[in-house]
Design an enzyme around this catalytic site. Structure first.
Site, PDB file in Angstrom:
ATOM      1  CB  THR A  85     -59.614 -71.123 -21.763  1.00 13.60           C
ATOM      2  OG1 THR A  85     -59.269 -69.741 -21.867  1.00 13.60           O
ATOM      3  CG2 THR A  85     -58.569 -71.971 -22.470  1.00 13.60           C
ATOM      4  CG  ASP A  86     -63.003 -71.662 -17.568  1.00 14.46           C
ATOM      5  OD1 ASP A  86     -61.779 -71.412 -17.439  1.00 14.46           O
ATOM      6  OD2 ASP A  86     -63.569 -72.580 -16.952  1.00 14.46           O
ATOM      7  CE1 TYR A  87     -62.926 -67.446 -12.748  1.00 20.25           C
ATOM      8  CE2 TYR A  87     -64.751 -68.339 -14.008  1.00 20.25           C
ATOM      9  CZ  TYR A  87     -64.082 -68.196 -12.815  1.00 20.25           C
ATOM     10  OH  TYR A  87     -64.567 -68.800 -11.684  1.00 20.25           O
TER      11      TYR A  87
END
Length: 151
Positions: free
Chosen positions: A27-29
């Site tokens: 995932t991204d942040y």
């Protein structure tokens, strides 16, 4: 959907289903799956599809000459977003198989939600990148998995 406890998934009526969980690294942040992660999920689906048919990358290296499958073309439609901890199912099937070119149809779902759809064209190549016919053992394994094989 075909659920299994086998880590490689299972093939039924020519369709392979691989279950996987979304981890932080995917995932991204914000906790949403990064677009490149779908490509990795699909690669696992294709690899485990071959393994479930009884033919894997190790078997390809042991042919003479050694053969590798290479992605020639990939089309991706992103239709929804997966998030951290989601359980996903990667569905893989052979849409078309010719002597040296295979088109695979893949989808990634969360339950009934279609998140990603892909068309992947794969070719066989020997070391150095020269195109090669698919090994007979691979074609036989795909036929056992009920995949369409062209003459």
């Amino acid at each position: 959907m075909n659920r299994t406890n086998n880590p490689e998934g299972a093939v039924k009526n020519g369709v392979h289903v691989l279950r996987l969980r979304v981890y932080h690294e995917d995932t991204d942040y914000t906790g949403v799956v990064y677009h490149g992660s779908y490509v990795r999920f699909a690669e696992r689906g294709r690899s485990d599809f071959l393994r479930a048919c009884g033919y894997d990358h190790t078997a390809m290296r042991e042919t003479s000459p050694a053969v590798a499958l290479m992605v020639y073309r990939m089309e991706i439609d992103y239709l929804g977003a997966a998030r951290i901890s989601d359980m996903l199912e990667v569905e893989t099937r052979v849409a078309r198989l010719a002597k040296a070119r295979m088109e695979m149809a893949q989808s990634i779902r969360r339950g009934s939600d279609l998140l990603c759809r892909m068309k992947v064209v794969v070719v066989a190549a020997i070391p150095g990148g020269r195109a090669q016919r698919f090994p007979e053992a691979l074609v036989a394994a795909l036929e056992r998995g009920n995949s369409p094989v062209e003459p």
